[in-house]
Write an enzyme that holds these catalytic residues in place. Structure first.
Site, PDB file in Angstrom:
ATOM      1  N   GLU A  26      10.202   1.648  10.518  1.00 37.91           N
ATOM      2  CA  GLU A  26      11.174   2.734  10.366  1.00 37.91           C
ATOM      3  C   GLU A  26      10.378   4.012  10.518  1.00 37.91           C
ATOM      4  O   GLU A  26       9.581   4.357   9.648  1.00 37.91           O
ATOM      5  CB  GLU A  26      11.823   2.698   8.977  1.00 37.91           C
ATOM      6  CG  GLU A  26      12.571   1.427   8.667  1.00 37.91           C
ATOM      7  CD  GLU A  26      13.718   1.161   9.605  1.00 37.91           C
ATOM      8  OE1 GLU A  26      14.240   2.127  10.204  1.00 37.91           O
ATOM      9  OE2 GLU A  26      14.080  -0.005   9.778  1.00 37.91           O
TER      10      GLU A  26
ATOM     11  N   CYS B 100      13.867  11.204   6.798  1.00 34.89           N
ATOM     12  CA  CYS B 100      13.931  10.877   8.229  1.00 34.89           C
ATOM     13  C   CYS B 100      15.375  10.900   8.727  1.00 34.89           C
ATOM     14  O   CYS B 100      15.619  11.115   9.910  1.00 34.89           O
ATOM     15  CB  CYS B 100      13.268   9.537   8.506  1.00 34.89           C
ATOM     16  SG  CYS B 100      13.905   8.218   7.492  1.00 34.89           S
TER      17      CYS B 100
ATOM     18  N   GLU C 122       9.375  16.558  14.719  1.00 34.74           N
ATOM     19  CA  GLU C 122       9.892  16.359  13.360  1.00 34.74           C
ATOM     20  C   GLU C 122       9.150  17.293  12.407  1.00 34.74           C
ATOM     21  O   GLU C 122       7.950  17.143  12.193  1.00 34.74           O
ATOM     22  CB  GLU C 122       9.688  14.900  12.940  1.00 34.74           C
ATOM     23  CG  GLU C 122      10.430  14.553  11.673  1.00 34.74           C
ATOM     24  CD  GLU C 122      10.223  13.108  11.217  1.00 34.74           C
ATOM     25  OE1 GLU C 122       9.119  12.566  11.416  1.00 34.74           O
ATOM     26  OE2 GLU C 122      11.168  12.535  10.659  1.00 34.74           O
TER      27      GLU C 122
ATOM     28  N   LYS D  52       0.887  -1.179   0.000  1.00 34.84           N
ATOM     29  CA  LYS D  52       0.000   0.000   0.000  1.00 34.84           C
ATOM     30  C   LYS D  52       0.914   1.215   0.000  1.00 34.84           C
ATOM     31  O   LYS D  52       1.450   1.614   1.027  1.00 34.84           O
ATOM     32  CB  LYS D  52      -0.871  -0.033   1.266  1.00 34.84           C
ATOM     33  CG  LYS D  52      -2.238   0.627   1.118  1.00 34.84           C
ATOM     34  CD  LYS D  52      -2.218   2.094   0.803  1.00 34.84           C
ATOM     35  CE  LYS D  52      -1.900   2.951   2.005  1.00 34.84           C
ATOM     36  NZ  LYS D  52      -1.582   4.349   1.645  1.00 34.84           N
TER      37      LYS D  52
HETATM   38  P1  ADP Z   1       3.519  10.533   6.123  1.00 35.29           P
HETATM   39  O1  ADP Z   1       3.231  11.750   6.916  1.00 35.29           O
HETATM   40  O2  ADP Z   1       4.935  10.302   5.770  1.00 35.29           O
HETATM   41  O3  ADP Z   1       2.537  10.295   5.024  1.00 35.29           O
HETATM   42  P2  ADP Z   1       2.194   8.468   7.409  1.00 35.29           P
HETATM   43  O4  ADP Z   1       2.706   7.635   8.518  1.00 35.29           O
HETATM   44  O5  ADP Z   1       0.942   9.238   7.612  1.00 35.29           O
HETATM   45  O6  ADP Z   1       3.383   9.371   7.105  1.00 35.29           O
HETATM   46  O7  ADP Z   1       1.995   7.630   6.090  1.00 35.29           O
HETATM   47  C1  ADP Z   1       2.837   6.610   5.666  1.00 35.29           C
HETATM   48  C2  ADP Z   1       1.999   5.509   5.093  1.00 35.29           C
HETATM   49  O8  ADP Z   1       1.184   4.964   6.121  1.00 35.29           O
HETATM   50  C3  ADP Z   1       1.051   5.915   3.988  1.00 35.29           C
HETATM   51  O9  ADP Z   1       1.052   4.871   3.015  1.00 35.29           O
HETATM   52  C4  ADP Z   1      -0.280   6.013   4.688  1.00 35.29           C
HETATM   53  O10 ADP Z   1      -1.396   5.821   3.841  1.00 35.29           O
HETATM   54  C5  ADP Z   1      -0.161   4.890   5.672  1.00 35.29           C
HETATM   55  N1  ADP Z   1      -1.024   5.001   6.859  1.00 35.29           N
HETATM   56  C6  ADP Z   1      -1.379   6.127   7.524  1.00 35.29           C
HETATM   57  N2  ADP Z   1      -2.157   5.815   8.592  1.00 35.29           N
HETATM   58  C7  ADP Z   1      -2.294   4.467   8.602  1.00 35.29           C
HETATM   59  C8  ADP Z   1      -2.974   3.540   9.449  1.00 35.29           C
HETATM   60  N3  ADP Z   1      -3.661   3.924  10.526  1.00 35.29           N
HETATM   61  N4  ADP Z   1      -2.893   2.218   9.147  1.00 35.29           N
HETATM   62  C9  ADP Z   1      -2.170   1.794   8.088  1.00 35.29           C
HETATM   63  N5  ADP Z   1      -1.522   2.619   7.247  1.00 35.29           N
HETATM   64  C10 ADP Z   1      -1.571   3.936   7.494  1.00 35.29           C
END
Ligand code: ADP
Length: 499
Positions: free
Chosen positions: A269, A303, A401, A193
């Site tokens: 990570e 990061c 961050e 995903k």
């Molecule tokens: P960023 O701010 O770098 O987008 P996120 O952690 O929000 O960081 O997103 C990184 C990935 O995690 C994306 O692919 C996002 O769709 C996914 N993501 C965000 N929230 C969730 C969740 N609760 N469960 C699974 N995947 C998630």
């Protein structure tokens, strides 16, 4: 790349609009979301939509997980020898290089990063991830213990099964392939995903894997969102046995909770707030330009960035002056131009977040340069890189961050103070130390709580070494045998021979 037909296509311009169709890739075919829903993906440098993306949800994740499970159980992939798998995995790397220009442009269109960065950085490293693991996996030895003359205990490594991968938008193909390559080498099937803001390259990788000879169903991509959507559905799906995630710390915590219900293995990570420490005896001709790159590469959205610069008092004024001169000279602009050094931030929403920290920086410290919205470059998310002084270590500017082009510079007087400042953070991913005193380097690198320490350099990587963070920066390690261990299950088989 094979030329896709319109039924099962991705990466081709729709006839009805100027948007590129970015579908899901399930069971070896490009497919729309089961609901047929789509969302638009925006080019951060223009503010305009450039792609129409399949909006996958729980049903699509289920389809992909079923396809992956079928490929794992009945397909040849999990049972092939390392050498057979290595041929396919290396071929994926070769095809990434063959399509380097197309992929680099796709990455720049999705992320707003300079094309030079996509071409020489992200896409090259994506190919390298496949080439590296295709070779390295053959060195992954199983263990044998002889309890006695007639008794052997062999610890074998088997695939985990269906591996869920969730990846971020800052280094989209680079970080996805860092997980895909070792997962494939260990015989797993994958459901990926990608981040909703950057779905393009991971989706294009579908046809590349097919052309390389990867069996259908081994690599699947479901596009969509995170919480309550496709991402979360992946973390809860019972067929998915592990989750490897790169992204924000708060998301890692949510995923850990969701994955607990089906007791998945997890590897995270997460965020970072890297300390970059320059002592007075450092070679400043190297330390200063590297500090600029460490803070502003990829618009500061890394990061591993050196996002807190600590400078020993006797050289502080000199370092601030030189840093400011170099930062002012950074060429910000159209990321498709070859001489652009800094492009656009990922989204208007993210730029707002970064700008809220600039407000804090201005209120609590002193803005030395930058920090402006560059509206003359058009509606894209362009900010001039900012340097701040006068901020305290407890400021949110230093504790949180920011993930953008905003660097605080802080003076220090002693080695102990430098270590304390570096450790005064919830994060512990990486740090850099600049000095010519080997004993000091040893003491400081031992004193800092972080997963990776660079000495007189930044961002140097050997893919065999463990990569990951301490404290709120992560859980587990990736790289070399650490990745291969995560993407496999150990099984002990004990033999009794008749003597
Ligand atoms: P960023 O701010 O770098 O987008 P996120 O952690 O929000 O960081 O997103 C990184 C990935 O995690 C994306 O692919 C996002 O769709 C996914 N993501 C965000 N929230 C969730 C969740 N609760 N469960 C699974 N995947 C998630």
């Amino acid at each position: 790349m094979t030329s896709p037909n319109t039924q099962t296509s991705s990466g081709v311009k729709s006839k009805k609009s100027n948007l590129v169709e970015i579908q899901n890739y399930i069971g070896g075919r490009y497919v729309p979301a089961a609901s047929a829903a789509t969302f638009e993906t925006i080019n951060p440098a223009t503010g305009e939509a450039h792609g129409r993306v399949a909006h996958g949800t729980a049903g699509d994740i289920d389809q992909a997980a079923q396809a992956a499970q079928k490929a794992y159980e009945s397909g040849p992939w999990a049972r092939m020898s390392y050498a057979e798998r290595a041929k396919v995995v290396a071929a994926i790397g070769d095809l990434i290089l063959k399509n380097r220009e197309k992929l680099a442009l796709a990455e720049t269109t999705d992320t707003g990063k300079p094309i030079s960065e996509s071409f020489d950085g992200d896409i090259l490293r994506s190919a390298q991830n496949f080439h590296f693991f295709s070779q390295f996996a053959s060195t992954f030895a199983e263990e044998t213990y002889s309890a006695s003359e007639n008794e052997r205990h062999i610890a074998v490594r088997e695939p985990v099964g269906v591996c869920g991968l969730i990846t971020p938008w800052n280094l989209p193909l680079y970080l996805a392939t860092w997980k895909i390559a070792p997962a494939l080498m260990m015989g797993n099937s994958i459901v990926l995903k990608p981040a909703e803001w950057t779905p393009y390259t991971a989706t294009l990788l579908g046809e590349i894997t097919k052309e390389a000879g990867l069996p259908d169903g081994v690599y699947n991509v479901v596009n969509g969102f995170g919480a309550n959507e496709a991402g979360e559905a992946l973390t809860r799906h019972p067929l998915v046995r592990s989750i490897s995630f790169t992204g924000e710390t708060s998301t890692g915590k949510a995923i850990m909770g969701a994955a607990a219900g089906t007791l998945k293995k997890v590897s995270f990570e997460l965020g970072g707030k890297g300390a970059n420490i320059i002592f007075a005896d450092a070679d400043l001709s190297e330390a200063i330009p590297t500090a600029v790159r460490a803070a502003f590469r990829n618009q500061g959205q890394i990061c591993l960035a050196g996002s807190r610069l600590f400078v020993e008092r006797p050289i502080y004024d000199q370092v601030v002056e030189k840093m400011v001169a170099l930062v002012k000279a950074i060429k910000v602009g159209d990321p498709t131009k070859s001489d652009t050094q800094m492009g656009a931030l990922i989204s208007a929403e993210h730029m707002e977040k970064v700008m809220s920290y600039l407000v804090i920086g201005k209120a609590e410290g002193r803005l030395e340069c930058g920090g402006e919205r560059l509206s003359d470059l058009g509606p894209g998310n362009f900010l001039s890189p900012a340097v701040f002084t006068g901020l305290g270590i407890k400021s949110r500017f230093l504790q949180e961050e920011i993930f953008g082009p905003a660097l605080p510079i802080i003076p220090f007087d002693t080695e102990e103070e430098a270590i304390a400042l570096a450790n005064d953070s919830p994060y512990g991913l990486s740090a850099s130390i600049w000095s010519s005193d080997i004993n000091r380097i040893h003491r400081v690198s031992r004193g800092i709580k972080a997963g990776m320490i660079w000495v007189n350099t930044w961002f140097a990587r050997d893919l065999r070494t463990p990569f990951g963070g301490q404290k709120s920066s992560g859980l587990g390690r990736e790289g070399g045998r650490y990745s291969l261990e995560f993407f496999s299950e150990a099984k002990t088989i004990s033999y009794k021979y008749k003597g």
